[in-house]
Design a protein around this motif. Structure first.
Motif, short mmCIF file in Angstrom:
data_model
loop_
_atom_site.label_atom_id
_atom_site.label_comp_id
_atom_site.label_asym_id
_atom_site.label_seq_id
_atom_site.Cartn_x
_atom_site.Cartn_y
_atom_site.Cartn_z
N GLN A 4 -61.30 5.78 -59.39
CA GLN A 4 -59.87 5.73 -59.08
C GLN A 4 -59.21 4.65 -59.93
O GLN A 4 -59.66 3.51 -59.96
CB GLN A 4 -59.66 5.43 -57.60
CG GLN A 4 -58.20 5.35 -57.18
CD GLN A 4 -57.57 6.72 -56.98
OE1 GLN A 4 -58.27 7.73 -57.01
NE2 GLN A 4 -56.28 6.76 -56.78
N GLY A 5 -58.15 5.04 -60.63
CA GLY A 5 -57.42 4.05 -61.40
C GLY A 5 -56.58 3.15 -60.52
O GLY A 5 -56.34 3.45 -59.34
N ARG A 6 -56.13 2.07 -61.08
CA ARG A 6 -55.36 1.08 -60.33
C ARG A 6 -53.89 1.15 -60.73
O ARG A 6 -53.56 1.31 -61.91
CB ARG A 6 -55.91 -0.31 -60.64
CG ARG A 6 -55.31 -1.39 -59.78
CD ARG A 6 -56.19 -2.61 -59.87
NE ARG A 6 -55.74 -3.64 -58.95
CZ ARG A 6 -56.36 -4.80 -58.80
NH1 ARG A 6 -57.43 -5.08 -59.51
NH2 ARG A 6 -55.91 -5.70 -57.95
N ILE A 7 -53.01 1.04 -59.77
CA ILE A 7 -51.58 1.12 -60.02
C ILE A 7 -50.96 -0.27 -59.83
O ILE A 7 -51.13 -0.90 -58.77
CB ILE A 7 -50.89 2.12 -59.06
CG1 ILE A 7 -51.51 3.51 -59.22
CG2 ILE A 7 -49.39 2.17 -59.33
CD1 ILE A 7 -51.04 4.50 -58.16
N ARG A 8 -50.28 -0.71 -60.84
CA ARG A 8 -49.55 -1.98 -60.75
C ARG A 8 -48.06 -1.72 -60.97
O ARG A 8 -47.68 -1.11 -61.98
CB ARG A 8 -50.06 -2.99 -61.78
CG ARG A 8 -51.48 -3.51 -61.50
CD ARG A 8 -51.88 -4.57 -62.52
NE ARG A 8 -53.24 -5.06 -62.30
CZ ARG A 8 -53.55 -6.09 -61.51
NH1 ARG A 8 -52.58 -6.73 -60.87
NH2 ARG A 8 -54.80 -6.48 -61.38
N ILE A 9 -47.25 -2.16 -60.04
CA ILE A 9 -45.80 -2.00 -60.13
C ILE A 9 -45.18 -3.38 -60.33
O ILE A 9 -45.50 -4.33 -59.60
CB ILE A 9 -45.23 -1.36 -58.84
CG1 ILE A 9 -46.00 -0.09 -58.48
CG2 ILE A 9 -43.74 -1.09 -59.00
CD1 ILE A 9 -45.92 1.00 -59.49
N GLY A 10 -44.29 -3.50 -61.29
CA GLY A 10 -43.68 -4.81 -61.54
C GLY A 10 -42.31 -4.71 -62.17
O GLY A 10 -41.67 -3.65 -62.18
N ILE A 11 -41.87 -5.81 -62.71
CA ILE A 11 -40.53 -5.93 -63.28
C ILE A 11 -40.63 -6.48 -64.71
O ILE A 11 -41.60 -7.13 -65.07
CB ILE A 11 -39.65 -6.88 -62.43
CG1 ILE A 11 -40.41 -8.17 -62.11
CG2 ILE A 11 -39.19 -6.17 -61.16
CD1 ILE A 11 -39.64 -9.17 -61.26
N SER A 12 -39.63 -6.17 -65.48
CA SER A 12 -39.56 -6.65 -66.86
C SER A 12 -38.79 -7.96 -66.88
O SER A 12 -37.56 -7.98 -66.83
CB SER A 12 -38.87 -5.61 -67.75
OG SER A 12 -38.84 -6.04 -69.09
N ALA A 245 -56.94 10.54 -61.80
CA ALA A 245 -57.70 10.93 -62.99
C ALA A 245 -58.48 9.76 -63.57
O ALA A 245 -59.11 9.90 -64.64
CB ALA A 245 -56.75 11.51 -64.03
N GLY A 246 -58.43 8.61 -62.89
CA GLY A 246 -59.21 7.46 -63.33
C GLY A 246 -58.49 6.52 -64.27
O GLY A 246 -59.11 5.59 -64.81
N ARG A 247 -57.18 6.74 -64.48
CA ARG A 247 -56.45 5.88 -65.40
C ARG A 247 -55.68 4.79 -64.64
O ARG A 247 -55.03 5.08 -63.63
CB ARG A 247 -55.46 6.71 -66.24
CG ARG A 247 -56.14 7.69 -67.16
CD ARG A 247 -55.15 8.36 -68.10
NE ARG A 247 -54.18 9.20 -67.40
CZ ARG A 247 -54.38 10.47 -67.07
NH1 ARG A 247 -55.53 11.06 -67.34
NH2 ARG A 247 -53.45 11.17 -66.45
N ASP A 248 -55.75 3.56 -65.13
CA ASP A 248 -54.90 2.51 -64.60
C ASP A 248 -53.45 2.79 -65.01
O ASP A 248 -53.19 3.37 -66.07
CB ASP A 248 -55.31 1.14 -65.15
CG ASP A 248 -56.68 0.69 -64.66
OD1 ASP A 248 -57.11 1.17 -63.59
OD2 ASP A 248 -57.32 -0.13 -65.34
N VAL A 249 -52.52 2.37 -64.17
CA VAL A 249 -51.10 2.62 -64.43
C VAL A 249 -50.33 1.33 -64.29
O VAL A 249 -50.47 0.61 -63.28
CB VAL A 249 -50.52 3.68 -63.46
CG1 VAL A 249 -49.09 4.02 -63.86
CG2 VAL A 249 -51.39 4.92 -63.42
#
Length: 281
Positions: A4-12, A245-249
């Motif tokens: 399982q890929g990892r999801i990171r949500i952030g700001i610019s 699909a196993g991709r980090d985001v």
């Protein structure tokens, strides 16, 4: 699941006066803003590095102000992308990497190389540039060692030379919408940035690396508009699919003009059930 890929949500970026008294509480010291943001997001895009070489002491301070599991995406210098236009950039890259990025240690996330709208696709120029990008922290250090006198306080001592280093490229000219461009990125393991820019620039939704990099500049009005709930749900589905699909985001909101970015980022994280640490709740 292990794949399982990892999801990171952030700001610019995080230093916006308009956010004070809105996202940031009234009276919060400016030096505490990064820590405050890092308690709510698992990543931020460091964009001051785009405008000028930062000090090594700044990278060290940013590292120390954030949790252990935090990650910085680092925006490559505009001297490389906008002024030199990727040509004859060995020394410029050495200076950029020597400026202190390795102080981030394990918190060093992808490097973002954003090309200006006027730069068109040139396979030879792009391939020569991509070939120079280091794939490990040791490679960053080796290139950084070739810096010149423009770096006043160089630092290029990786804590772990074998640590992988990721790169992503964001383009803004339609000539890049070609299989040749995607093939070059894929060959180097470089991510093709998917940018939502209210139709201003191409939205290239093509997977070219083991991770995905998304920049949300505003869905209906560039840098300004708030994301609707339905649109965020669509992005949430997109993130889930990639992670499955196993991709980090990595997703960064850049619709900062009216202060929507941090609020939209929190709404997307909530829709995904993602904690500050970046794991599913």
């Amino acid at each position: 699941m292990s794949n399982q890929g990892r999801i990171r949500i952030g700001i610019s970026g995080w230093q916006y006066p308009r956010w004070r008294g809105d996202f940031y509480p009234v009276g919060l010291p400016h030096v505490r803003e990064l820590t405050y943001a890092a308690e709510r997001f698992s990543s931020v895009e460091l964009n001051g590095s785009f405008y000028s070489l930062q000090r090594a002491s700044s990278y060290r301070r940013w590292h120390d102000a954030t949790p252990e599991d935090f990650v910085f995406a680092v925006k490559g210098g505009r001297y490389v992308t906008h002024l030199k236009r990727l040509r004859d950039v060995e020394t410029a890259l050495a200076n950029f990497f020597a400026s202190g990025v390795l102080h981030l240690g394990r918190k060093l996330g992808p490097f973002l190389w954003q090309l200006p709208e006027r730069v068109t696709y040139d396979a030879d120029v792009l391939d020569a540039f991509l070939a120079q990008l280091p794939s490990t922290a040791g490679g960053v250090a080796a290139l950084a060692a070739r810096h010149d006198a423009k770096v006043a306080d160089p630092f290029f001592e990786p804590a772990d030379p074998s640590m992988p280093v990721r790169h992503a490229v964001e383009v803004r000219h339609p000539s890049f919408k070609t299989p040749g461009f995607y093939d070059l990125l894929h060959a180097r393991g470089v991510s093709c940035v998917l940018a939502d820019s209210a139709g201003r620039w191409p939205a290239l939704d093509v997977v070219t690396a083991p991770f995905e990099y998304v920049r949300l500049h505003g869905h209906t009005e560039l840098y300004t508009s708030r994301y609707a709930d339905r649109t965020l749900e669509q992005w949430a589905d997109r993130c889930r699919s990639a992670a499955s699909a196993g991709r980090d985001v990595y997703v960064y909101f850049d619709n900062d003009a009216h202060g929507h970015a941090p609020h939209d980022a929190m709404r997307l994280a909530d829709a995904l059930g993602v904690l500050a640490a970046g794991y599913p709740d």
